[in-house]
Design a protein around this motif. Structure first.
Motif, PDB file in Angstrom:
ATOM      1  N   GLN A  26       0.852  -1.171   0.000  1.00 41.04           N
ATOM      2  CA  GLN A  26       0.000   0.000   0.000  1.00 41.04           C
ATOM      3  C   GLN A  26       0.891   1.225   0.000  1.00 41.04           C
ATOM      4  O   GLN A  26       1.641   1.443   0.939  1.00 41.04           O
ATOM      5  CB  GLN A  26      -0.925   0.028   1.213  1.00 41.04           C
ATOM      6  CG  GLN A  26      -1.851   1.224   1.240  1.00 41.04           C
ATOM      7  CD  GLN A  26      -2.710   1.308  -0.005  1.00 41.04           C
ATOM      8  OE1 GLN A  26      -3.403   0.369  -0.339  1.00 41.04           O
ATOM      9  NE2 GLN A  26      -2.652   2.422  -0.710  1.00 41.04           N
ATOM     10  N   VAL A  27       0.824   1.973  -1.072  1.00 40.15           N
ATOM     11  CA  VAL A  27       1.612   3.189  -1.192  1.00 40.15           C
ATOM     12  C   VAL A  27       0.824   4.325  -0.554  1.00 40.15           C
ATOM     13  O   VAL A  27      -0.402   4.401  -0.685  1.00 40.15           O
ATOM     14  CB  VAL A  27       1.907   3.500  -2.678  1.00 40.15           C
ATOM     15  CG1 VAL A  27       2.622   4.825  -2.840  1.00 40.15           C
ATOM     16  CG2 VAL A  27       2.726   2.367  -3.285  1.00 40.15           C
ATOM     17  N   LEU A  28       1.531   5.198   0.155  1.00 36.19           N
ATOM     18  CA  LEU A  28       0.871   6.375   0.700  1.00 36.19           C
ATOM     19  C   LEU A  28       1.766   7.578   0.527  1.00 36.19           C
ATOM     20  O   LEU A  28       2.985   7.453   0.411  1.00 36.19           O
ATOM     21  CB  LEU A  28       0.504   6.174   2.168  1.00 36.19           C
ATOM     22  CG  LEU A  28       1.646   5.995   3.167  1.00 36.19           C
ATOM     23  CD1 LEU A  28       1.776   7.237   4.023  1.00 36.19           C
ATOM     24  CD2 LEU A  28       1.351   4.801   4.041  1.00 36.19           C
ATOM     25  N   LEU A  29       1.145   8.740   0.471  1.00 38.29           N
ATOM     26  CA  LEU A  29       1.873   9.997   0.364  1.00 38.29           C
ATOM     27  C   LEU A  29       2.096  10.552   1.762  1.00 38.29           C
ATOM     28  O   LEU A  29       1.133  10.788   2.503  1.00 38.29           O
ATOM     29  CB  LEU A  29       1.093  11.012  -0.461  1.00 38.29           C
ATOM     30  CG  LEU A  29       1.001  10.722  -1.954  1.00 38.29           C
ATOM     31  CD1 LEU A  29       0.052  11.704  -2.623  1.00 38.29           C
ATOM     32  CD2 LEU A  29       2.382  10.796  -2.582  1.00 38.29           C
ATOM     33  N   ALA A  30       3.352  10.753   2.113  1.00 30.77           N
ATOM     34  CA  ALA A  30       3.705  11.214   3.451  1.00 30.77           C
ATOM     35  C   ALA A  30       2.997  12.526   3.796  1.00 30.77           C
ATOM     36  O   ALA A  30       2.416  12.660   4.878  1.00 30.77           O
ATOM     37  CB  ALA A  30       5.213  11.374   3.562  1.00 30.77           C
ATOM     38  N   SER A  31       3.023  13.469   2.873  1.00 26.83           N
ATOM     39  CA  SER A  31       2.447  14.785   3.171  1.00 26.83           C
ATOM     40  C   SER A  31       0.943  14.718   3.405  1.00 26.83           C
ATOM     41  O   SER A  31       0.410  15.395   4.285  1.00 26.83           O
ATOM     42  CB  SER A  31       2.763  15.772   2.050  1.00 26.83           C
ATOM     43  OG  SER A  31       2.206  15.314   0.837  1.00 26.83           O
ATOM     44  N   VAL A  32       0.240  13.904   2.662  1.00 28.14           N
ATOM     45  CA  VAL A  32      -1.214  13.796   2.819  1.00 28.14           C
ATOM     46  C   VAL A  32      -1.565  13.001   4.082  1.00 28.14           C
ATOM     47  O   VAL A  32      -2.554  13.281   4.747  1.00 28.14           O
ATOM     48  CB  VAL A  32      -1.862  13.152   1.574  1.00 28.14           C
ATOM     49  CG1 VAL A  32      -3.373  13.086   1.721  1.00 28.14           C
ATOM     50  CG2 VAL A  32      -1.504  13.932   0.324  1.00 28.14           C
ATOM     51  N   ALA A  33      -0.728  12.035   4.426  1.00 28.08           N
ATOM     52  CA  ALA A  33      -0.967  11.229   5.632  1.00 28.08           C
ATOM     53  C   ALA A  33      -0.600  11.998   6.902  1.00 28.08           C
ATOM     54  O   ALA A  33      -0.874  11.531   8.007  1.00 28.08           O
ATOM     55  CB  ALA A  33      -0.169   9.936   5.566  1.00 28.08           C
ATOM     56  N   GLY A  34       0.001  13.168   6.740  1.00 26.11           N
ATOM     57  CA  GLY A  34       0.359  13.977   7.901  1.00 26.11           C
ATOM     58  C   GLY A  34       1.693  13.598   8.504  1.00 26.11           C
ATOM     59  O   GLY A  34       1.931  13.800   9.688  1.00 26.11           O
ATOM     60  N   VAL A  35       2.600  13.052   7.699  1.00 26.64           N
ATOM     61  CA  VAL A  35       3.897  12.623   8.174  1.00 26.64           C
ATOM     62  C   VAL A  35       4.987  13.485   7.535  1.00 26.64           C
ATOM     63  O   VAL A  35       4.992  13.665   6.319  1.00 26.64           O
ATOM     64  CB  VAL A  35       4.156  11.137   7.816  1.00 26.64           C
ATOM     65  CG1 VAL A  35       5.529  10.694   8.266  1.00 26.64           C
ATOM     66  CG2 VAL A  35       3.073  10.258   8.395  1.00 26.64           C
ATOM     67  N   GLY A  36       5.896  13.998   8.348  1.00 29.18           N
ATOM     68  CA  GLY A  36       7.056  14.716   7.832  1.00 29.18           C
ATOM     69  C   GLY A  36       6.794  16.160   7.466  1.00 29.18           C
ATOM     70  O   GLY A  36       5.714  16.709   7.683  1.00 29.18           O
ATOM     71  N   LYS A  37       7.828  16.756   6.881  1.00 28.65           N
ATOM     72  CA  LYS A  37       7.803  18.161   6.503  1.00 28.65           C
ATOM     73  C   LYS A  37       6.787  18.402   5.387  1.00 28.65           C
ATOM     74  O   LYS A  37       6.681  17.615   4.451  1.00 28.65           O
ATOM     75  CB  LYS A  37       9.198  18.563   6.027  1.00 28.65           C
ATOM     76  CG  LYS A  37       9.362  20.033   5.825  1.00 28.65           C
ATOM     77  CD  LYS A  37      10.801  20.364   5.484  1.00 28.65           C
ATOM     78  CE  LYS A  37      10.945  21.867   5.348  1.00 28.65           C
ATOM     79  NZ  LYS A  37      12.321  22.239   5.070  1.00 28.65           N
ATOM     80  N   GLY A  38       6.040  19.469   5.497  1.00 27.89           N
ATOM     81  CA  GLY A  38       5.060  19.809   4.477  1.00 27.89           C
ATOM     82  C   GLY A  38       3.732  19.086   4.637  1.00 27.89           C
ATOM     83  O   GLY A  38       2.885  19.140   3.759  1.00 27.89           O
ATOM     84  N   ALA A  39       3.553  18.379   5.762  1.00 29.42           N
ATOM     85  CA  ALA A  39       2.310  17.631   5.991  1.00 29.42           C
ATOM     86  C   ALA A  39       1.150  18.594   6.195  1.00 29.42           C
ATOM     87  O   ALA A  39       1.297  19.647   6.786  1.00 29.42           O
ATOM     88  CB  ALA A  39       2.458  16.732   7.208  1.00 29.42           C
ATOM     89  N   THR A  40       0.004  18.208   5.689  1.00 24.11           N
ATOM     90  CA  THR A  40      -1.192  19.028   5.820  1.00 24.11           C
ATOM     91  C   THR A  40      -2.259  18.275   6.610  1.00 24.11           C
ATOM     92  O   THR A  40      -2.492  17.087   6.346  1.00 24.11           O
ATOM     93  CB  THR A  40      -1.739  19.434   4.435  1.00 24.11           C
ATOM     94  OG1 THR A  40      -2.965  20.126   4.617  1.00 24.11           O
ATOM     95  CG2 THR A  40      -1.973  18.230   3.547  1.00 24.11           C
TER      96      THR A  40
END
Length: 190
Positions: A26-40
């Protein structure tokens, strides 16, 4: 976890895990998942809940079940063991119509997806995906799923194994169609 939207990187990860290694991923986008720099934070809860459902299903969990008794909800099956098939055929996208065709990968391929239930409550299912040759002017290409017999056989064997050696006594199949009215008439005539 991908740092940003990258169709080529996504495709590489999925090909390596799902196709080459045979491992669910399962691929996920770090920023959309709220993980790391630039997370929303916007949409994060819904995104993560959706990821949870996907991961649960890929690991054999059940996310949804048929409400009520299948014999009453789907009366055509009676009290018999049954399998429900769904077949969909998607035409090629404009990006798949490149000039880089080879004998293994034609320039324009459609994708057929076949899904089948594995239990009476319709909560567990198996699927197969097949690349299809494509010629939009041909009803054979638009209407027929090449390899359907083999995929259906695999899904029936999976049902048999999942149900203690019991074969389905009823089979229900749903098929989508997105061709022209003329092609529909040709399909009905087959």
């Amino acid at each position: 976890m991908l740092p940003s939207r990258s169709p080529s990187l996504y495709q590489e990860v999925k090909m390596a895990s799902d196709a080459a290694l045979g491992l669910p991923s399962q691929v996920l986008l770090a920023s959309v998942a709220g993980v790391g720099k630039g997370a929303t934070p916007r949409g994060r809860l819904q995104y993560c809940a959706n990821l949870g459902l996907k991961i649960n299903a890929k690991l054999g969990g059940v996310n949804v079940r048929l409400a009520g008794n299948p014999d009453q909800v789907i009366p055509v099956i009676g009290g018999r063991p049954f399998i429900l098939f769904g077949v969909a055929l998607s035409p090629p996208t404009s990006s798949s119509n490149s000039n880089s065709s080879t004998s293994d990968h034609p320039a324009a391929s459609a994708v057929a997806a076949i899904v089948a239930t594995r239990d009476r409550s319709l909560g567990r299912y198996s699927s197969r995906v097949l690349l299809q040759p494509w010629d939009s002017s041909s009803c054979t290409s638009v209407c027929t799923v090449t390899g359907l017999r083999g995929a259906a056989k695999e899904l029936l064997i999976d049902f048999y194994r999942q149900n203690g050696g019991r074969k389905p006594e009823a089979l229900v199949c749903y098929r989508n169609f997105s061709g022209s009215a003329t092609q529909w008439q040709q399909l009905v005539a087959i």
